[in-house]
Design an enzyme around this catalytic site. Sequence first.
Site, PDB file in Angstrom:
ATOM      1  N   ASP A 114     -68.801 -50.298  29.261  1.00  0.00           N
ATOM      2  CA  ASP A 114     -69.851 -49.679  30.055  1.00  0.00           C
ATOM      3  C   ASP A 114     -70.310 -48.433  29.307  1.00  0.00           C
ATOM      4  OD1 ASP A 114     -69.718 -51.556  32.108  1.00  0.00           O
ATOM      5  OD2 ASP A 114     -68.259 -50.400  33.251  1.00  0.00           O
ATOM      6  N   ASP A 128     -74.439 -55.510  33.756  1.00  0.00           N
ATOM      7  CA  ASP A 128     -74.342 -55.092  35.159  1.00  0.00           C
ATOM      8  C   ASP A 128     -75.730 -54.949  35.777  1.00  0.00           C
ATOM      9  OD1 ASP A 128     -71.574 -54.895  34.791  1.00  0.00           O
ATOM     10  OD2 ASP A 128     -71.656 -52.743  34.412  1.00  0.00           O
TER      11      ASP A 128
END
Length: 168
Positions: A114, A128
Amino acid sequence: MLIVIAFVVLAFDLVTKIAVVHFVAPGRPIEIIGDVVTLRLVRNPGAAFSMATGMTWLLTIVAVCVVIAVIRIGRTLRSLWWAIGLGLVLGGALGNLIDRFFRSPGPLQGHVVDFVSVGWWPVFNVADSSIVCGAILLVVVSLLGFEPNGERASSKKDVANSGAAERK
């Protein structure tokens, strides 16, 4: 269309993750817009918002099931909007699934990369974002009455109602 969108999302996700791992040092975020938007390398063992961090293997299995389901549904699609939504979900699921299989600490337990940090929101990645946008699109399309087969639910009701009115 579903496959094209999934491929574009997957490619963009993989390229951005490779670049971030190469150029962003852990614990040393890069400011994009002050401290509101930063690139921050985080390796997430869990699901969204780092939930279920001890269940990485289960998240991997769920992601595999999602990919299989989307591919099965995709073979019968006749709606462009459903193809776009499911393509976004499929590309995102595959992007995070690749991390689960090929990143450390190992297969089925890999941590997802991330890197986008916006204000107080948890750090996320392209996959995401794609999954969330695809899911929102699918909800909106469903609420508007569009079916995966390309028909509109309201038009089916209208046909049924007009047929009942003609019989009276």
